[in-house]
Write a protein that holds these residues in place. Structure first.
Motif, mmCIF file in Angstrom:
data_model
loop_
_atom_site.group_PDB
_atom_site.id
_atom_site.type_symbol
_atom_site.label_atom_id
_atom_site.label_comp_id
_atom_site.label_asym_id
_atom_site.label_seq_id
_atom_site.Cartn_x
_atom_site.Cartn_y
_atom_site.Cartn_z
ATOM 1 N N ASP A 91 0.833 -1.210 0.000
ATOM 2 C CA ASP A 91 0.000 0.000 0.000
ATOM 3 C C ASP A 91 0.865 1.256 0.000
ATOM 4 N N ASN A 93 3.680 1.643 -1.081
ATOM 5 C CA ASN A 93 4.411 1.804 -2.335
ATOM 6 C C ASN A 93 3.492 1.584 -3.528
ATOM 7 N N ALA A 94 2.241 2.007 -3.348
ATOM 8 C CA ALA A 94 1.207 1.717 -4.345
ATOM 9 C C ALA A 94 1.559 2.262 -5.727
ATOM 10 N N ARG A 95 2.107 3.460 -5.773
ATOM 11 C CA ARG A 95 2.411 4.043 -7.079
ATOM 12 C C ARG A 95 3.522 3.239 -7.764
ATOM 13 N N TYR A 96 4.521 2.897 -6.990
ATOM 14 C CA TYR A 96 5.644 2.107 -7.537
ATOM 15 C C TYR A 96 5.154 0.745 -8.021
ATOM 16 N N CYS A 97 4.223 0.161 -7.275
ATOM 17 C CA CYS A 97 3.761 -1.190 -7.589
ATOM 18 C C CYS A 97 2.601 -1.209 -8.594
ATOM 19 N N SER A 98 2.217 -0.046 -9.101
ATOM 20 C CA SER A 98 0.962 -0.002 -9.865
ATOM 21 C C SER A 98 1.077 -0.523 -11.288
ATOM 22 N N GLU A 99 2.290 -0.757 -11.744
ATOM 23 C CA GLU A 99 2.424 -1.074 -13.164
ATOM 24 C C GLU A 99 2.469 -2.566 -13.476
ATOM 25 N N GLY A 143 0.957 -9.830 -9.677
ATOM 26 C CA GLY A 143 0.579 -9.361 -11.014
ATOM 27 C C GLY A 143 0.603 -10.481 -12.034
ATOM 28 N N TYR C 98 3.671 7.138 2.419
ATOM 29 C CA TYR C 98 3.170 6.543 1.175
ATOM 30 C C TYR C 98 3.836 7.210 -0.015
ATOM 31 N N ASP C 100 2.001 7.727 -2.707
ATOM 32 C CA ASP C 100 0.886 8.265 -3.473
ATOM 33 C C ASP C 100 -0.140 8.848 -2.495
ATOM 34 N N TYR C 103 -3.797 7.440 -2.718
ATOM 35 C CA TYR C 103 -3.840 6.072 -2.199
ATOM 36 C C TYR C 103 -3.793 6.092 -0.671
#
Lengths: 466, 152, 111
Positions: A91, A93-99, A143, C98, C100, C103
């Motif tokens: 959570d 690192n959501a942006r990092y893990c979003s891809e 993923g 975080y 983001d 998020y």
């Protein structure tokens, strides 16, 4: 694909008391820091970015890995809280893990692999889920797979958990003994089992037996035998007639004369038995750790008397020049008296001395400097035993991190003149501390006197040079 | 060789820039940005590209902290006072000294336990971590905090 | 220093922009009531290019007051320079951080 490396302080907590001052993630395994193995693995598995996540400090790791450009990938860092579970980590690192595809390593683990070319296709095709699991760490994928294909079981890699000094030692020796090729950095030697760094000096009669890994700035003295199965870090001396086998000597370690180091890990003055996990501070008389507490001056009484006599001699010699030159230079404003605080022999005990600076290019300043008149006041400190007349270049209190002196320079003894000056050694902190350590062990009162005179003369000579 | 020796012996650094700012926290950013620019200029001059950002940020932050420390350390009625900042260098080492005529302070101050939510006291801890060497001296009623970092 | 607010999933995201330092920190608290009330918030630091110990002290103070009153503060988007300050002072042990802001607001709303 991206990789998230999650390592908590609790995972490596066992290592911190054994190796104070070294961040466990940059602790060397053979000749590479631990974290670099995980980074290498991530790259081989197809990652273009790595994020290192911890609930502990990452500054030292960041200093070593920087932004990853050295490996051609992006490396970033993030903090988590002690009780965050893996979901919370994702959570945060959501942006990092979003891809999409992610590889996540968790715990203080080493991942070994046989054939590196099989890793990338395997990781790309394997379904999401846990690939490897141990009691304290794991490797998992999230993923959708990047490629479709038949996944060949089992995974072409396995997990080694680093949970004790024994496991750390076993891993290092295993890499060295059995298969250094996929992991270890190439050295300057072409032989497969023999990695030797820069500026390694081997004296006459010293022997190196493969397999070994030797770092930079290492001196192996007369009659010493290094190997087989030895990992030697950087800035290390193995003194006369000593042997080192099945052992690891970490950076900045000094091994005294006539010692047999077999199946041990040595770090500074600490010797560890990896089988039992017992660590002891070396007190053998050949080792410098014992010398540090040798009398309150860092010198025996006899040696102190000798030092006092030599300093008295120098005081008599320099008295007249001092009386003539110092007031003149003071009037010219070139002579500035300063009080400086140096670290004493014992940790936390500082020595305060007067150490003027002599500025300017004039004849008088030059003469004063060449006669070491800036050290004149310090000679009285030597007379009273607060510093030695010859020894180490004094380290200013507060300079470098606390605790560094005793760990980095066993045998440190602040003095008016330094052994490095006597030997006209290139003045560079790392190198000169090696010479100082050498003499701290091998010095005798008479040699001290000779070296003091030599240091004095060298300083005159240094002034004459353009 | 001679210079090398002198450097080790006395750390005589060549001071190339000094500035004096009012002892007012609104000038802190001027001080810290100047320090950052000096560090940038210095690391460019000495051709050191590696870890340049870290080097510059260290000076930016350390001077901000030292300046704030100096301002908050001054007695309130002494607004007129100045904070002196000087930059010196030798080889690849850059030194910045921040001095003032305020009361003496303890340069060894430790930060209280973070879990007790301390709102102050981080400044000197940061400085000590960011710099290679930190020296505090008290002379003739002046505080001087000298901070050295090697760009190599 | 400019301060902007927006709502996301019922949680206020306060975005700070500029330098958060000894000169600007005292003013920050007065610029947004969301920083001083008891509601949980997210502070987006992506626009903060410089943080010193006074700025950090300000964030720590906000967290303490909120938590004493049952609220919370989450932080989002620290750049490398800010991370360094958090790392050295170990302030990272106090905050949920975080990468983001929206998020973070989502996870705060769930609690």
């Amino acid at each position: 694909m991206k990789t998230l490396i999650v390592i908590r302080e609790a995972d490596y907590g066992w290592l911190t008391p054994l190796f104070p001052g070294v961040h466990p993630l940059v602790m060397p395994i053979c000749n590479k820091p631990f974290i670099e193995y995980l980074i290498d693995f991530s790259i081989l598995a197809g990652s273009t970015a790595v994020r290192i996540v911890s609930d502990g400090p990452l500054n030292d790791v960041e200093r070593y890995c920087e932004n990853g450009s050295r490996w051609g990938i992006d490396i970033s860092y993030a903090s988590i809280l002690v009780d965050d579970d893996l979901d919370a980590v994702m959570d945060k690192n959501a942006r990092y893990c979003s891809e999409g595809r992610m590889m996540v390593t968790s715990g203080f683990i080493f991942i070994s692999y046989e054939k590196k070319h099989e890793l990338k296709p395997f990781v790309a095709m394997a379904p999401a889920g846990t690939l490897l699991r141990g009691s304290t760490g794991s490797l998992l994928l999230t993923g959708t797979p990047e490629n479709v294909g038949e996944v060949r079981e089992p995974a072409p890699c396995s997990l080694v958990e680093l949970d004790s000094i024994g496991s750390y030692y076993r891993l290092s020796t295993e890499i060295l003994n059995e298969r250094p090729s996929p992991y270890v950095l190439p050295g300057y030697s072409n032989e497969p089992d023999c990695h030797i760094g820069r500026n390694v000096v081997t004296s006459k009669g010293a022997e190196i037996i493969k397999p070994v890994i030797i770092g930079n700035n290492v001196q192996i003295m007369k009659g010493a035998v290094v190997g087989p199965f030895a990992v030697i870090g950087s800035n290390v001396i193995v003194d006369r007639e000593s042997t080192v086998s099945n052992s690891m000597l970490l950076d900045n370690t000094y091994i005294g004369e006539n010692l047999d180091i077999v199946g041990r890990i040595a770090y500074g003055n600490i010797l560890i038995d990896p089988a039992s996990g017992v660590s002891i501070a070396m007190e053998d008389r050949h080792l410098l750790s014992g010398m540090k507490r040798d009398g309150i001056f860092g010198l025996g009484l006899f040696r102190y008397l000798f030092h006092a006599a030599v300093s008295l001699l120098f005081i008599l010699l320099l008295f007249i020049p001092y009386l003539l030159l110092a007031p003149l230079l003071k009037i010219q404003g070139k002579w500035k008296n300063r009080t400086m605080t140096f670290q004493g022999v014992q940790q936390g005990k500082n020595v305060i001395v007067v150490r003027p600076s002599i500025a300017g290019e004039g004849v008088l300043s030059g003469l004063a400097r060449s006669l070491s008149l800036d050290r004149f006041a310090m000679l009285f400190s030597a007379l009273s035993g607060r510093v030695a007349v010859i020894g180490s270049f004094p380290v200013e209190a507060g300079r470098h991190q606390e605790a560094a002196t005793s760990v980095l320079m066993p045998g440190y003894r602040p003095a008016v003149f330094s052994y490095a000056e006597a030997e006209d050694w290139p003045v560079n902190a790392e190198d000169s501390s090696i010479v100082e350590r050498y003499y701290a062990v091998h010095g005798s009162p008479v040699q001290d006197m000779v070296l003091t005179v030599k240091a004095f003369l060298n300083r005159i000579h240094a002034q004459d040079q353009p | 060789m001679q210079q090398e020796r002198q450097r080790k012996n006395n750390y005589p650094m060549n001071t190339f820039m000094t500035m004096s700012l009012p002892s007012d926290i609104h000038y802190a950013r001027i001080a810290s940005k100047t320090a950052m620019m000096v560090a940038e200029f210095f690391s460019g001059q000495s051709g050191i590209a590696e870890k340049r950002e870290e080097f510059c940020h260290a000076f930016e932050l350390a001077v901000a902290e030292a300046f704030a420390n100096s301002v908050f350390n001054a007695a309130p009625q002494e607004k007129e006072r100045q904070v002196m900042i000087s930059f010196s260098s030798e080889k690849s080492e850059l030194m910045v000294s921040v001095s003032d005529a305020n009361p003496e302070f303890d340069p060894e101050m430790q930060v209280p336990d973070i879990l007790s939510y301390p709102e102050h006291g981080y400044g000197l801890v940061l400085i000590r971590q960011l710099m290679d060497s930190v020296r505090y001296s008290r002379q003739d009623g002046m505080n001087q905090l000298s901070m050295i970092k090697n760009a190599g | 220093m400019t301060v902007n607010e927006k709502k996301c999933k019922g949680i206020t995201i306060v975005s700070l922009n500029g330098s958060l330092d000894a000169a600007s920190a005292p003013g920050v608290l007065n610029s947004s009531s969301a920083l001083t009330d008891t509601q949980s918030i997210v502070i987006d630091l992506s626009g903060v290019d410089f943080l010193d110990s006074s700025g950090l002290g300000c964030l720590v103070g906000i967290a303490r007051k909120k938590r004493e009153q049952g609220g919370d503060v989450r932080l989002a988007c620290l750049n490398e320079k800010l991370r360094k300050v958090f790392d050295i002072t170990r302030a990272s042990r106090l905050f949920d951080i975080y990468d983001d802001a929206e998020y973070a607001a989502g996870t705060a709303a769930k609690k």
